[in-house]
Motif scaffolding. Structure first.
Motif, PDB file in Angstrom:
ATOM      1  N   ALA A  90      -5.290 -36.827 -42.783  1.00 22.91           N
ATOM      2  CA  ALA A  90      -5.828 -37.769 -41.795  1.00 22.91           C
ATOM      3  C   ALA A  90      -5.871 -37.084 -40.432  1.00 22.91           C
ATOM      4  CB  ALA A  90      -4.962 -39.027 -41.722  1.00 22.91           C
ATOM      5  N   THR A  91      -6.777 -37.541 -39.577  1.00 20.85           N
ATOM      6  CA  THR A  91      -6.923 -36.938 -38.250  1.00 20.85           C
ATOM      7  C   THR A  91      -5.734 -37.243 -37.350  1.00 20.85           C
ATOM      8  OG1 THR A  91      -8.132 -38.852 -37.388  1.00 20.85           O
ATOM      9  CG2 THR A  91      -9.441 -37.072 -38.359  1.00 20.85           C
ATOM     10  N   TRP A  92      -5.025 -38.339 -37.613  1.00 21.33           N
ATOM     11  CA  TRP A  92      -3.885 -38.745 -36.781  1.00 21.33           C
ATOM     12  C   TRP A  92      -2.574 -38.111 -37.234  1.00 21.33           C
ATOM     13  CZ3 TRP A  92      -0.709 -40.769 -40.313  1.00 21.33           C
ATOM     14  CH2 TRP A  92      -1.267 -41.405 -41.428  1.00 21.33           C
ATOM     15  N   GLN A 124     -10.205 -43.415 -40.789  1.00 22.64           N
ATOM     16  CA  GLN A 124     -11.454 -44.080 -40.426  1.00 22.64           C
ATOM     17  C   GLN A 124     -12.610 -43.076 -40.518  1.00 22.64           C
ATOM     18  OE1 GLN A 124     -11.887 -47.325 -39.574  1.00 22.64           O
ATOM     19  NE2 GLN A 124      -9.732 -47.639 -40.047  1.00 22.64           N
ATOM     20  N   PRO A 125     -13.709 -43.443 -41.165  1.00 25.54           N
ATOM     21  CA  PRO A 125     -14.834 -42.508 -41.308  1.00 25.54           C
ATOM     22  C   PRO A 125     -15.313 -41.928 -39.983  1.00 25.54           C
ATOM     23  CG  PRO A 125     -15.157 -44.395 -42.738  1.00 25.54           C
ATOM     24  CD  PRO A 125     -13.947 -44.692 -41.893  1.00 25.54           C
ATOM     25  N   SER A 126     -15.381 -42.751 -38.932  1.00 34.89           N
ATOM     26  CA  SER A 126     -15.866 -42.242 -37.636  1.00 34.89           C
ATOM     27  C   SER A 126     -14.936 -41.166 -37.081  1.00 34.89           C
ATOM     28  CB  SER A 126     -16.016 -43.388 -36.637  1.00 34.89           C
ATOM     29  OG  SER A 126     -14.764 -44.027 -36.424  1.00 34.89           O
ATOM     30  N   GLN A 127     -13.628 -41.329 -37.268  1.00 33.08           N
ATOM     31  CA  GLN A 127     -12.656 -40.336 -36.785  1.00 33.08           C
ATOM     32  C   GLN A 127     -12.804 -39.025 -37.560  1.00 33.08           C
ATOM     33  OE1 GLN A 127     -10.677 -40.680 -34.161  1.00 33.08           O
ATOM     34  NE2 GLN A 127     -11.387 -42.767 -33.848  1.00 33.08           N
ATOM     35  N   LEU A 132     -14.494 -33.393 -37.926  1.00 36.51           N
ATOM     36  CA  LEU A 132     -15.185 -32.319 -38.652  1.00 36.51           C
ATOM     37  C   LEU A 132     -16.361 -31.736 -37.874  1.00 36.51           C
ATOM     38  CD1 LEU A 132     -15.014 -33.694 -42.298  1.00 36.51           C
ATOM     39  CD2 LEU A 132     -13.651 -31.851 -41.279  1.00 36.51           C
ATOM     40  N   THR A 133     -16.896 -32.482 -36.922  1.00 38.03           N
ATOM     41  CA  THR A 133     -17.940 -31.942 -36.044  1.00 38.03           C
ATOM     42  C   THR A 133     -17.329 -30.898 -35.115  1.00 38.03           C
ATOM     43  OG1 THR A 133     -19.179 -34.006 -36.115  1.00 38.03           O
ATOM     44  CG2 THR A 133     -19.641 -32.546 -34.269  1.00 38.03           C
ATOM     45  N   GLN A 134     -16.115 -31.178 -34.642  1.00 40.86           N
ATOM     46  CA  GLN A 134     -15.428 -30.264 -33.732  1.00 40.86           C
ATOM     47  C   GLN A 134     -14.766 -29.095 -34.461  1.00 40.86           C
ATOM     48  OE1 GLN A 134     -12.719 -32.901 -31.728  1.00 40.86           O
ATOM     49  NE2 GLN A 134     -14.348 -33.943 -30.612  1.00 40.86           N
ATOM     50  N   LYS A 135     -14.222 -29.370 -35.657  1.00 38.05           N
ATOM     51  CA  LYS A 135     -13.517 -28.337 -36.428  1.00 38.05           C
ATOM     52  C   LYS A 135     -13.997 -28.377 -37.878  1.00 38.05           C
ATOM     53  CE  LYS A 135      -9.515 -28.603 -33.473  1.00 38.05           C
ATOM     54  NZ  LYS A 135      -8.106 -28.865 -33.332  1.00 38.05           N
ATOM     55  N   PRO A 136     -15.170 -27.822 -38.132  1.00 38.06           N
ATOM     56  CA  PRO A 136     -15.741 -27.884 -39.491  1.00 38.06           C
ATOM     57  C   PRO A 136     -14.869 -27.164 -40.517  1.00 38.06           C
ATOM     58  CG  PRO A 136     -17.249 -26.784 -37.953  1.00 38.06           C
ATOM     59  CD  PRO A 136     -16.011 -27.095 -37.197  1.00 38.06           C
TER      60      PRO A 136
END
Length: 195
Positions: A90-92, A124-127, A132-136
């Motif tokens: 997860a991003t968090w 959350q999909p948006s997160q 992934l846009t910033q760190k593919p």
């Protein structure tokens, strides 16, 4: 022997029996307490270990389909036939974010050896899309959300800890599980398991 001496012997014998019975009860109580302590320690240790996984849960895993962050679908059955590392993240989750570059490098180094990696984002999909846009990442990812949490639990992650990773062999059997951040030693060991 007089009656009085006989009574004294019987009283002494009864006292010895009582003392040995108390000692026996003391040792039995101590043994039970020690066993309970060991059992409690084992239960506490077991609580934080990845749990055993039933075949039904593994079969359920292979029937899952997830939306990909970039669009389209990610079908788990399409990964059968080759070893697969699945990473729940997860991003968090700071340890998740810390291990992703290592997993990505491992994927790049081993994909030519038919080793696959899939990330399942429990977020959350948006997160996930923003991250992934910033760190593919080179390896495919699925938007798993709460289904990912339940799936992780069914695959042995009883505490719903993140990150959580599992390894499947080419036949689709679960070989290894790890709650917590992967390191290079883990990845090398897992690669050996499927070699």
């Amino acid at each position: 022997m007089s009656d009085q001496e006989n009574l004294k012997k019987q009283a002494a014998h009864a006292e010895d029996l009582q003392d040995s019975g108390m000692a026996r009860r003391h040792w039995i109580t101590a043994g039970v307490a020690a066993a309970a302590g060991l059992t409690g320690a084992f239960v506490a240790w077991q609580k934080y270990q990845p749990q055993g996984v039933m075949d039904v849960a593994v079969q359920n895993f292979w029937s899952q389909t997830f939306e990909k962050p970039e669009g389209g679908t990610l079908e788990m059955k399409s990964f059968r036939g080759r070893p697969l590392l699945v990473n729940f993240w997860a991003t968090w989750c700071p340890p998740c974010i810390e291990e992703l570059p290592l997993i990505d490098a491992f994927y790049k180094a081993n994909q030519s050896k038919s080793f696959q990696v899939v990330g399942l984002a429990v977020d959350q999909p948006s997160q996930v899309r923003r991250f992934l846009t910033q760190k593919p990442l080179q390896f495919p990812n699925g938007l798993a959300g709460m289904v990912g949490t339940e799936l992780g639990v069914s695959l042995g992650n009883a505490q719903s800890a993140l990150p959580y990773s599992v390894l499947f062999d080419a036949k689709g059997r679960l070989l290894a599980q790890k709650a917590g951040k992967l390191d290079q030693k883990d990845l090398d060991s897992w690669l050996q398991k499927v070699a």
